[in-house]
Design an enzyme around this catalytic site. Structure first.
Site: not given
Ligand code: LLP
Length: 422
Positions: A274, A276-277, A313, A317, A346, A374
């Protein structure tokens, strides 16, 4: 610079496409995504897994642009969703519901019903009450729900605490022993089919070992279930592979793939991922214009037209994103001066970059890099700011894939309510 961004003849480009004309044409703040880079990463990920049966389910939350989802669907990607809204997006983008996995701790009855009706590939269930709720809804619909239990392997992913999810004291998943006890009961349910097991330990992981430790723990349970006569079809290792924002050195896709395959030791299950980033972060930039240069109490501020509303972000963070001018400073120009690059919102936390050595003045345009993940997805209308436009680049062409919001868009859902109450 991360991703496809580099200066060509003094102009910042994504691949062959110069960014300044896009900022001119569509205004700023503006998100720009390079789809070719995303596609290349998708293929690299797939290649890294080689002959291990696998499915890449892109984590929609990282960037849910319809144009992006449609292109990933065309490459054959599946999708990891966490809400009914993300399901609607995937379906609208032409994604195959059979390749969708549905994660999340708090799926509502309506979301589960909609996902059952769409015929999604797997429900990644995170609690016992959710499991029995899903069973009842599947029975009412006269279908069998494919289920995976999300286990919490209790490993430390060594990342920011807000994006760490696999430790036993956070809200995600089921303890391994709990899952071991639930699988046999689940297998007996006439409307639930235990097809897989999943975990996700956190995001922006820059070392391989937490992934491998977690997978080994989960494989021990897979083996135990198999001894009890239950063979799962897939193992879902979640997302979380980190990218380079500054000086991080995350494992390559090849090393990640090899590590996972090594731990699997030839097991026949389909490996579900899965990411994403990793697929989208480095391919995106947020373009912005300097409104004012302000000197105050010995500090230099560049006040830009992007803010925490477009890219949360850094505020949330303390995340670091490279920030560079769209026009390369001439060789021999004055040495860059330190500045805080801040937005107009603001809030004192509305900072995009602190203490950056940068050559820029009012009217100049900047790019905030590695903003493809994100970024837009966490954007808000705080301060009644319109969310920005998005441009997607593909094979040297630029497509406006989301127009800038207008104030009318924001006001349209409200009424003055000066008359009788509802
Ligand atoms: N699968 C599940 C169940 C997740 O909760 C997440 C991310 C992913 C896959 C994807 O993860 P990745 O490959 O993108 O790391 N907003 C935060 C990141 C929150 C991630 C939440 N879950 C940021 O900007 O760093």
């Amino acid at each position: 610079m991360p991703g496809p961004f580099a200066y060509r003849d003094g102009a910042l480009c994504a691949g062959s496409v110069p960014l300044a004309p896009l900022a001119e044409r569509y205004g700023t703040p503006l998100y720009v995504y390079d789809f070719d880079g995303i596609a290349a990463r998708y293929h690299a990920f797939s290649q890294a897994l080689g002959d291990q049966p696998h499915r890449i389910c892109y984590a929609v939350k990282a960037n849910s642009s319809l144009a992006l989802l449609a292109r990933l669907a065309r490459l054959g990607a599946g999708f990891d969703i966490v809400s009914g809204g993300e399901l609607a997006r995937v379906l609208a983008a032409g994604g195959d519901p059979a390749k969708v996995v549905f994660s999340g701790v708090g799926k509502s009855a309506q979301e589960l019903k909609d996902a059952l009706a769409a015929g999604i590939g797997c429900f990644n269930v995170e609690s016992e009450p959710e499991l029995w709720r899903l069973g009842e809804l599947a029975a009412a619909a006269g279908v069998v729900a494919p289920v995976s239990l999300r286990v919490n392997p209790d490993v430390d992913p060594e990342t920011h605490p807000y994006i760490s999810t696999g430790l036993k004291d956070n809200k995600f998943g089921l303890a391994v022993e709990r899952a071991a006890a639930l699988y046999p009961r689940l297998a007996e349910h006439p409307h639930l089919d235990p097809v897989g097991i999943d975990f996700h330990i956190g995001s922006q992981l820059t070392s391989l070992s937490p992934f491998i430790d977690a997978l080994r723990r989960v494989l021990a349970l897979v083996d135990q279930l198999e001894e009890g006569g239950l063979t799962l079809k897939h193992i879902d290792v979640g997302g979380g592979l980190g990218v380079r924002y500054d000086d991080e050195a995350p494992p390559s896709a090849a090393a990640y793939g090899a590590g996972l395959k090594g731990a699997l030791q030839g097991r026949p299950q389909t490996l579900v991922l899965e990411p994403g980033r990793w697929l989208v972060a480095e391919a995106g930039a947020l373009l912005t214009t300097v409104e004012y240069e302000k000197h105050h109490e010995g500090r230099r501020f560049l006040i830009v037209d992007a803010a925490m509303t477009e890219l949360l972000r850094p505020a949330l963070y303390n995340a670091w994103h490279p920030i560079v001018p769209l026009v390369e400073p001439a060789a021999g120009a004055a040495a860059p001066q330190a500045a805080d690059i801040v937005g107009p919102v603001c809030e004192s936390s509305d900072v995009l970059g602190r203490d950056r050595a940068i050559t820029a003045a009012a009217g100049d345009r900047l790019a905030i890099l590695a903003a493809g993940a994100y970024g837009f997805g966490m954007a808000s209308n705080y301060n009644t700011r319109n969310r920005p436009a998005e441009v997607l680049l593909e094979q040297g062409e630029a497509y406006l894939v989301r127009r800038r919001e207008r104030y009318e868009d924001q006001l349209a859902l409200e009424t003055l309510a000066l008359g009788e109450s509802a």
